[in-house]
Design an enzyme around this catalytic site. Sequence first.
Site, PDB file in Angstrom:
ATOM      1  CE  LYS A 161      55.069  26.176  46.199  1.00 31.41           C
ATOM      2  NZ  LYS A 161      53.786  25.736  44.744  1.00 31.41           N
ATOM      3  N   GLY A 166      61.327  28.561  39.152  1.00 30.98           N
ATOM      4  CA  GLY A 166      62.635  28.955  39.607  1.00 30.98           C
ATOM      5  C   GLY A 166      62.620  29.497  37.689  1.00 30.98           C
ATOM      6  NE  ARG A 173      48.452  40.595  38.889  1.00 30.55           N
ATOM      7  CZ  ARG A 173      47.114  39.934  38.537  1.00 30.55           C
ATOM      8  NH1 ARG A 173      46.206  40.248  39.209  1.00 30.55           N
ATOM      9  NH2 ARG A 173      47.270  38.883  37.682  1.00 30.55           N
ATOM     10  N   GLY A 174      53.090  38.529  42.115  1.00 26.97           N
ATOM     11  CA  GLY A 174      53.310  38.539  43.943  1.00 26.97           C
ATOM     12  C   GLY A 174      53.587  39.176  44.361  1.00 26.97           C
ATOM     13  NE  ARG A 198      47.621  38.678  42.471  1.00 21.40           N
ATOM     14  CZ  ARG A 198      48.703  37.862  42.631  1.00 21.40           C
ATOM     15  NH1 ARG A 198      49.299  37.606  43.081  1.00 21.40           N
ATOM     16  NH2 ARG A 198      48.611  37.500  40.729  1.00 21.40           N
ATOM     17  CG  ASP A 242      55.206  35.129  45.209  1.00 22.21           C
ATOM     18  OD1 ASP A 242      56.116  34.923  44.149  1.00 22.21           O
ATOM     19  OD2 ASP A 242      53.613  35.157  44.475  1.00 22.21           O
ATOM     20  CB  THR A 261      59.654  34.092  37.725  1.00 19.22           C
ATOM     21  OG1 THR A 261      58.335  33.615  37.247  1.00 19.22           O
ATOM     22  CG2 THR A 261      59.053  34.537  37.945  1.00 19.22           C
ATOM     23  CG  ASP A 272      56.754  26.273  41.899  1.00 23.41           C
ATOM     24  OD1 ASP A 272      56.778  25.077  43.035  1.00 23.41           O
ATOM     25  OD2 ASP A 272      56.817  25.667  40.659  1.00 23.41           O
TER      26      ASP A 272
HETATM   27  P1  5GP Z   1      58.288  30.075  38.743  1.00 24.62           P
HETATM   28  O1  5GP Z   1      58.680  30.249  37.674  1.00 24.62           O
HETATM   29  O2  5GP Z   1      59.663  29.684  39.977  1.00 24.62           O
HETATM   30  O3  5GP Z   1      58.326  28.006  38.533  1.00 24.62           O
HETATM   31  O4  5GP Z   1      57.527  30.076  39.555  1.00 24.62           O
HETATM   32  C1  5GP Z   1      57.291  31.868  40.027  1.00 24.62           C
HETATM   33  C2  5GP Z   1      56.237  32.970  40.734  1.00 24.62           C
HETATM   34  O5  5GP Z   1      54.620  31.236  39.590  1.00 24.62           O
HETATM   35  C3  5GP Z   1      56.188  33.281  41.503  1.00 24.62           C
HETATM   36  O6  5GP Z   1      56.488  33.934  41.580  1.00 24.62           O
HETATM   37  C4  5GP Z   1      54.328  32.874  41.318  1.00 24.62           C
HETATM   38  O7  5GP Z   1      53.209  34.039  41.134  1.00 24.62           O
HETATM   39  C5  5GP Z   1      53.767  30.936  41.353  1.00 24.62           C
HETATM   40  N1  5GP Z   1      53.635  30.092  42.022  1.00 24.62           N
HETATM   41  C6  5GP Z   1      55.057  29.247  42.072  1.00 24.62           C
HETATM   42  N2  5GP Z   1      54.195  28.761  42.894  1.00 24.62           N
HETATM   43  C7  5GP Z   1      53.162  28.791  43.622  1.00 24.62           C
HETATM   44  C8  5GP Z   1      51.837  28.485  44.463  1.00 24.62           C
HETATM   45  O8  5GP Z   1      52.458  27.888  45.739  1.00 24.62           O
HETATM   46  N3  5GP Z   1      51.421  29.477  44.874  1.00 24.62           N
HETATM   47  C9  5GP Z   1      51.039  30.191  43.915  1.00 24.62           C
HETATM   48  N4  5GP Z   1      49.445  30.401  44.153  1.00 24.62           N
HETATM   49  N5  5GP Z   1      51.902  30.808  43.454  1.00 24.62           N
HETATM   50  C10 5GP Z   1      52.835  30.596  43.337  1.00 24.62           C
HETATM   51 MG    MG Z   2      54.952  35.675  40.797  1.00 26.43          MG
END
Ligand code: 5GP
Ligand code: MG
Length: 175
Positions: free
Chosen positions: A131, A105, A43-44, A165, A100, A107, A103
């Site tokens: 990040k 990575g 959803r983000g 959101r 959005d 996802t 982080d």
């Molecule tokens: P990754 O798989 O890169 O660690 O994270 C990606 C997903 O984690 C983003 O699409 C988001 O939904 C969630 N996410 C990562 N960092 C944050 C954050 O600082 N705040 C929030 N609310 N969601 C985050």
């Molecule tokens: Mg997300």
Amino acid sequence: MKLDRKPKVLFTINEIAERVKKLGMEISEDYDGEDIVVIPLLRGGFIFASDLVRELKIPVNIDFMTTSSYGHSEVSSGIVEIINDVRTNVKGKNVLIVDDIIDSGYTMEKVVEFVSMKEPESIKICVMLDKPSRREANISPDYVGFTIPDVFIVGYGLNYGDYYRNIPYIFTFDE
Ligand code: 5GP
Ligand code: MG
């Protein structure tokens, strides 16, 4: 759900709008003469993507994918699931995946791997927030709104629990 911590604005509505406009120009120039399939991750990614596509000057097909989130946790489990796939046939198309934030990575890594199997012409990644200090997967976005340190973000699509959101600016918490 009430905020139990003090919010601190990182990017205002105006700062976001200005940055998204520039990103839209950059992407439109890069894909000049071509068309693209924009895939926002739900959803983000929905708020950022809806602003971004309105700044694109090229033909845009929009379809959505849903990926599993962290739930209520603030750290990635590293296990990412594709909950809903696109309905568009992206074979031979230029795909732009929009989220959005990137982080760990994990996802994006999962989504890129998944979409690659559909044999698109190209795949690029666009995120509002990056990040880099948190990266674990070997992946980097092609377009970034803002690069930020390791802080938990809320607003502009990003959730706090099940809420917030819809907050139109990007904030974190004062420690
Ligand atoms: P990754 O798989 O890169 O660690 O994270 C990606 C997903 O984690 C983003 O699409 C988001 O939904 C969630 N996410 C990562 N960092 C944050 C954050 O600082 N705040 C929030 N609310 N969601 C985050
Ligand atoms: Mg997300």
